[in-house]
Design an enzyme around this catalytic site. Sequence first.
Site, PDB file in Angstrom:
ATOM      1  N   PHE A 233       7.968-141.736  26.901  1.00 54.88           N
ATOM      2  CA  PHE A 233       8.314-142.579  25.734  1.00 54.88           C
ATOM      3  C   PHE A 233       9.708-143.173  25.966  1.00 54.88           C
ATOM      4  O   PHE A 233      10.638-142.990  25.180  1.00 54.88           O
ATOM      5  CB  PHE A 233       8.271-141.785  24.421  1.00 54.88           C
ATOM      6  CG  PHE A 233       6.981-141.035  24.193  1.00 54.88           C
ATOM      7  CD1 PHE A 233       5.873-141.690  23.668  1.00 54.88           C
ATOM      8  CD2 PHE A 233       6.873-139.696  24.521  1.00 54.88           C
ATOM      9  CE1 PHE A 233       4.681-140.996  23.454  1.00 54.88           C
ATOM     10  CE2 PHE A 233       5.683-138.994  24.321  1.00 54.88           C
ATOM     11  CZ  PHE A 233       4.590-139.650  23.782  1.00 54.88           C
ATOM     12  N   ASP A 255       6.004-145.735  29.184  1.00 58.60           N
ATOM     13  CA  ASP A 255       5.958-146.277  27.824  1.00 58.60           C
ATOM     14  C   ASP A 255       4.746-147.182  27.714  1.00 58.60           C
ATOM     15  O   ASP A 255       4.313-147.789  28.698  1.00 58.60           O
ATOM     16  CB  ASP A 255       7.233-147.056  27.486  1.00 58.60           C
ATOM     17  CG  ASP A 255       7.461-147.150  25.971  1.00 58.60           C
ATOM     18  OD1 ASP A 255       8.279-146.387  25.447  1.00 58.60           O
ATOM     19  OD2 ASP A 255       6.798-147.990  25.320  1.00 58.60           O
ATOM     20  N   SER A 256       4.209-147.290  26.508  1.00 60.39           N
ATOM     21  CA  SER A 256       3.037-148.155  26.330  1.00 60.39           C
ATOM     22  C   SER A 256       3.445-149.620  26.190  1.00 60.39           C
ATOM     23  O   SER A 256       2.601-150.503  26.308  1.00 60.39           O
ATOM     24  CB  SER A 256       2.253-147.713  25.085  1.00 60.39           C
ATOM     25  OG  SER A 256       3.120-147.625  23.985  1.00 60.39           O
ATOM     26  N   ASP A 307      10.279-138.029  24.015  1.00 59.84           N
ATOM     27  CA  ASP A 307      10.879-138.626  22.803  1.00 59.84           C
ATOM     28  C   ASP A 307       9.863-139.555  22.137  1.00 59.84           C
ATOM     29  O   ASP A 307      10.035-140.771  22.124  1.00 59.84           O
ATOM     30  CB  ASP A 307      12.153-139.397  23.193  1.00 59.84           C
ATOM     31  CG  ASP A 307      12.867-139.976  21.979  1.00 59.84           C
ATOM     32  OD1 ASP A 307      12.668-139.448  20.868  1.00 59.84           O
ATOM     33  OD2 ASP A 307      13.622-140.956  22.145  1.00 59.84           O
ATOM     34  N   CYS A 347      10.907-137.106  15.650  1.00 63.00           N
ATOM     35  CA  CYS A 347      11.665-137.888  14.658  1.00 63.00           C
ATOM     36  C   CYS A 347      10.866-138.007  13.358  1.00 63.00           C
ATOM     37  O   CYS A 347      11.105-138.896  12.552  1.00 63.00           O
ATOM     38  CB  CYS A 347      12.026-139.259  15.218  1.00 63.00           C
ATOM     39  SG  CYS A 347      10.618-140.274  15.650  1.00 63.00           S
TER      40      CYS A 347
HETATM   41  N1  SAH Z   1      13.377-142.620  24.224  1.00 60.43           N
HETATM   42  C1  SAH Z   1      13.566-143.979  23.759  1.00 60.43           C
HETATM   43  C2  SAH Z   1      13.048-144.199  22.375  1.00 60.43           C
HETATM   44  C3  SAH Z   1      11.584-143.870  22.217  1.00 60.43           C
HETATM   45  S1  SAH Z   1      10.828-144.605  20.842  1.00 60.43           S
HETATM   46  C4  SAH Z   1      15.026-144.350  23.858  1.00 60.43           C
HETATM   47  O1  SAH Z   1      15.833-143.474  24.166  1.00 60.43           O
HETATM   48  O2  SAH Z   1      15.364-145.500  23.637  1.00 60.43           O
HETATM   49  C5  SAH Z   1       9.154-144.305  21.162  1.00 60.43           C
HETATM   50  C6  SAH Z   1       8.576-145.131  22.277  1.00 60.43           C
HETATM   51  O3  SAH Z   1       7.261-144.653  22.512  1.00 60.43           O
HETATM   52  C7  SAH Z   1       8.436-146.607  22.022  1.00 60.43           C
HETATM   53  O4  SAH Z   1       9.064-147.317  23.051  1.00 60.43           O
HETATM   54  C8  SAH Z   1       6.915-146.886  22.045  1.00 60.43           C
HETATM   55  O5  SAH Z   1       6.588-148.109  22.690  1.00 60.43           O
HETATM   56  C9  SAH Z   1       6.413-145.741  22.855  1.00 60.43           C
HETATM   57  N2  SAH Z   1       5.059-145.233  22.604  1.00 60.43           N
HETATM   58  C10 SAH Z   1       4.446-145.016  21.424  1.00 60.43           C
HETATM   59  N3  SAH Z   1       3.256-144.401  21.607  1.00 60.43           N
HETATM   60  C11 SAH Z   1       3.116-144.241  22.941  1.00 60.43           C
HETATM   61  C12 SAH Z   1       2.117-143.656  23.769  1.00 60.43           C
HETATM   62  N4  SAH Z   1       1.020-143.086  23.242  1.00 60.43           N
HETATM   63  N5  SAH Z   1       2.303-143.658  25.095  1.00 60.43           N
HETATM   64  C13 SAH Z   1       3.413-144.218  25.635  1.00 60.43           C
HETATM   65  N6  SAH Z   1       4.401-144.755  24.902  1.00 60.43           N
HETATM   66  C14 SAH Z   1       4.255-144.775  23.575  1.00 60.43           C
END
Ligand code: SAH
Length: 403
Positions: A233, A255-256, A307, A347
Amino acid sequence: MSTNNQDDRLILKPGRDKPVRQRHPWIYSGAIQHTPAAFQDGDIVPVYSAKGKWLACGYFNSASQIRVRLLSWQEDEPIDAAFWRKKLESAIAMRSALVDQSQTDTYRLVNGESDFLPGLIVDRYGPFLVLQAGTLGIDRRKADLAQLLLDLTGLQGVIERSELSSRNKEGLESASGLLAGVAPDGPIEVSELGMRYQVDLFRGQKTGFYTDQRENRRRVASYCREAKVLNAFSYTGAFAVQALAAGAQHVVNIDSSVQALTLAETNLADNGFDPDQQAELIAGDVFQVLRDWSRAGEPRFDVIILDPPKFAHSQRGLQRALRGYKEINLLALRLLRPNGILTTFSCSGLVSSDLFQKVIFGAATDANRSLQIVERLHQGVDHPVAINFPEGEYLKGLICRVL
Ligand code: SAH
């Protein structure tokens, strides 16, 4: 305000004044006995106990279950321009004192209820501010607040990104655009802990960057020397940049969002790292990627950062959210080398620290691994939690050593 005419008063039901006296900022419709017909949405209204005592005042919205958000508990305090200025000044002064501005020019300047400004979120990104109006009371006043913010900070512009789903509950649609001053014409560069990041203020997630993780990035990085790191993430790669700056060997980011990964690549390069040699960027679903790797028994990491976005949006969805947290943590534990470090966050405000720890315990048991908590992490100092508003606490994290 203290006339004897009952019809300029919002009156609580008997026995419902305790939270108001304790300065909880919300009054739900169910606590209210009488609302004068003349009250307009967005008006500042005086709140009285059933016995006729003045308690507090705040802004009103008949469309919201939270009818009043309280602003003042001091009877002679007018809610005028000077009031808003004083509250904003206090929030700004707190950040000037607590955020090292020589290293960091992106942080939360106003944290809503916890800065005694319910419904108002303001994030600073270098020379710009991004404002989120979460309520009608703030929405009505946002142009004035934006101008005040520019006056107080001397910055260049205030951009609105009010795209919260919670606005529906206030009878509001999403709103975005320039509120005051000037806007940048593309992504801008900001700094955090001495590193540089591109942030797209108009199209980035939330208001553009996850400033709540700033101090945690520093803490996690301290475990990453010479490590193979998985940053799940990753969004725009801020944990990866800090990890590499601290001497990590390699960081895999998942990340997705392809858009987020594109910025992550730029951010790695802008900070002097080779996005091909020192990192890997995988566009995909973390659950799926980790399941595939876990089945294949490869690869192995020294440090894993999880995260995820908010999984729990309502009490009804809580159990499902907990299963989600458990699954990614269980998968991560299977991919860690002995003595590896798992850094795991939630979160979701609905998941307490205790409950989150239990979920990780469950994952450790199922993975048949022993785990030591070495650090507990929280949202940063620029995301304070007012003690009268425990709902403001949402980010929690554990750094665990896994045996
Ligand atoms: N760690 C990041 C913030 C993460 S926010 C930082 O420090 O800036 C959560 C992230 O998860 C987002 O970028 C979103 O695009 C991604 N996301 C949400 N669901 C997901 C999934 N199932 N697989 C991969 N990424 C995902």
